[in-house]
Design a protein around this motif. Structure first.
Motif, PDB file in Angstrom:
ATOM      1  N   GLY A 109       0.717  -1.402   0.200  1.00  0.00           N
ATOM      2  CA  GLY A 109       0.132   0.209  -0.115  1.00  0.00           C
ATOM      3  C   GLY A 109       0.920   1.203   0.020  1.00  0.00           C
ATOM      4  N   MET A 110       1.942   1.512  -0.698  1.00  0.00           N
ATOM      5  CA  MET A 110       2.587   2.359  -0.907  1.00  0.00           C
ATOM      6  C   MET A 110       2.304   3.007  -2.309  1.00  0.00           C
ATOM      7  N   ARG A 111       2.661   4.165  -2.472  1.00  0.00           N
ATOM      8  CA  ARG A 111       2.189   5.108  -3.445  1.00  0.00           C
ATOM      9  C   ARG A 111       3.198   5.141  -4.515  1.00  0.00           C
ATOM     10  N   LEU A 112       3.271   4.654  -5.738  1.00  0.00           N
ATOM     11  CA  LEU A 112       4.000   4.786  -6.538  1.00  0.00           C
ATOM     12  C   LEU A 112       4.651   6.359  -7.009  1.00  0.00           C
ATOM     13  N   LEU A 168       0.813  10.836  -9.905  1.00  0.00           N
ATOM     14  CA  LEU A 168       2.357  10.868  -9.505  1.00  0.00           C
ATOM     15  C   LEU A 168       2.401   9.184 -10.450  1.00  0.00           C
ATOM     16  N   GLY A 169       3.041   9.333 -10.790  1.00  0.00           N
ATOM     17  CA  GLY A 169       3.888   7.790 -11.257  1.00  0.00           C
ATOM     18  C   GLY A 169       2.996   7.125 -12.450  1.00  0.00           C
ATOM     19  N   GLU A 170       1.682   7.969 -13.162  1.00  0.00           N
ATOM     20  CA  GLU A 170       1.407   7.076 -14.118  1.00  0.00           C
ATOM     21  C   GLU A 170       1.802   7.435 -15.787  1.00  0.00           C
ATOM     22  N   THR A 181       0.839   1.897 -15.055  1.00  0.00           N
ATOM     23  CA  THR A 181       0.659   2.256 -13.663  1.00  0.00           C
ATOM     24  C   THR A 181      -0.678   3.685 -13.524  1.00  0.00           C
ATOM     25  N   THR A 182      -1.251   3.526 -14.113  1.00  0.00           N
ATOM     26  CA  THR A 182      -2.275   4.302 -13.619  1.00  0.00           C
ATOM     27  C   THR A 182      -4.023   4.126 -12.580  1.00  0.00           C
ATOM     28  N   ARG A 183      -3.667   4.509 -11.988  1.00  0.00           N
ATOM     29  CA  ARG A 183      -4.057   4.253  -9.983  1.00  0.00           C
ATOM     30  C   ARG A 183      -5.227   5.478  -9.880  1.00  0.00           C
ATOM     31  N   SER A 184      -5.269   6.470 -10.612  1.00  0.00           N
ATOM     32  CA  SER A 184      -6.227   7.798 -10.237  1.00  0.00           C
ATOM     33  C   SER A 184      -7.734   7.324 -10.771  1.00  0.00           C
ATOM     34  N   THR A 185      -7.389   5.995 -11.391  1.00  0.00           N
ATOM     35  CA  THR A 185      -8.941   6.163 -12.286  1.00  0.00           C
ATOM     36  C   THR A 185      -9.969   4.994 -11.488  1.00  0.00           C
TER      37      THR A 185
END
Length: 325
Positions: free
Chosen positions: A29-32, A289-291, A315-319
């Motif tokens: 659960g750490m953010r790229l 960030l990181g995408e 590495t898309t996580r915002s969606t």
């Protein structure tokens, strides 16, 4: 002398950028916060995992050098990386989480009056979680707000770095006389050193070990550890200091996200000194960030070539919405 402020980051080697992205994102659960390449080897990914804001002192980074062999743990290595969690109750949560996700771990233990939980990843890279229950000193970071771990249990930054050495007397003298650490505890072969404000975010644990064979670097091992300095002025002081003590250094290096000095403190162990800024949000907004593949200005003209050398990683996580469990 501007003292070191604590741990800045740890850089390790993984067998697979895709697998380490999955492990740090979905398990830890750490953010790229940055997806880039090794600035000295552009065919190699360099992934930065940190807290919610990419704060200095919270990030672990990985190279995935093509074709590198598996490393061998031993003496004379940066042996284990710690991550801070808010309290003892968080360790109980993580023990159950690791059991559920089939992550190898050693159970909750106690060292230097702090509860810990050691574990390994798919490469047998060594880590531990450490409780901030009674911690003082360097403040923790901010947990990834949208990650899969409940915020009251989530990782908030880097804790003590474990270093295993055969020549303890030399290493102690180097830490104390050159880097201005203070020894604050001993349990058997383990010695606790702290710098600056101290606490979990500014500690190194050194194990004196002459029985193990020398470690061999490869995937599953740490490449180097970096310590925080405030700014360019402080960095220049450390450049002059390390030169005066006769260490082999890189001299000033601009890594774009921070400014650095690399020092070979022993033949096997590499330290870095890195500034707290400018940080990771100069070319990407907080939300994404990181995408994207982020490149420093001097590599931007080579983007087309680099994108052909490194395989795409989504590495898309915002969606995405992560269920906290």
């Amino acid at each position: 002398m501007n003292q070191l402020k604590g741990i800045h980051h740890v850089t390790a080697i993984a067998s697979s950028a895709e697998k380490i992205y999955d492990f740090f994102t979905n398990v830890l659960g750490m953010r790229l916060v940055k997806k880039t390449v090794n600035q000295d080897d552009i065919q190699t990914y360099h992934l930065f995992f940190a807290d919610d804001k990419g704060s200095a002192g919270t990030d672990m980074t990985f190279f995935d050098f093509p074709g590198i062999p598996k490393g061998v743990h031993g003496t004379n290595e940066i042996a284990k990386t710690s991550f801070r969690v808010p309290n003892d109750a968080a360790l109980a949560y993580w023990e159950k989480r690791f059991d559920r996700l089939k992550v190898k771990h050693a159970g909750i233990q106690k060292q230097f009056d702090r509860y810990t939980l050691s574990f390994v990843d798919f490469d047998e890279q060594h880590y531990q979680l450490i409780s901030d229950e009674n911690n003082t000193g360097i403040a923790a970071g901010t947990p990834w707000q949208h990650g899969p771990v409940p915020l009251e249990y989530a990782i908030t930054g880097l804790g003590p770095i474990f270093i295993r050495v055969a020549d303890f007397d030399y290493f102690k003298e180097m830490l104390e006389k050159v880097l201005l650490f203070k020894e604050t505890g001993q349990e058997g072969a383990f010695h606790l050193f702290e710098v600056g404000e101290g606490g979990n975010g500014a500690s190194v644990m050194v194990e004196h070990n002459t029985k193990m064979a020398d470690a061999r670097q490869g995937y599953g091992t740490v490449h180097h550890v970096a310590f925080r300095v405030a700014d360019r002025t402080a960095l220049e002081e450390w450049i002059a200091r390390m030169d005066a003590f006769g260490f082999a250094t890189s001299g000033y290096v601009n890594r774009h996200f921070f400014e650095s000095l690399y020092v070979r403190v022993t033949q096997e162990i590499l330290f870095e000194f890195a500034t707290d800024g400018p940080g990771f949000m100069g070319d990407e907004p907080y939300e994404t960030l990181g995408e994207k593949l982020s490149l420093p200005p001097f590599l931007e003209p080579k983007r087309e070539t680099i994108e052909k050398l490194v395989r795409p990683i989504d590495t898309t996580r915002s969606t995405r919405t992560f269920a906290k469990e």
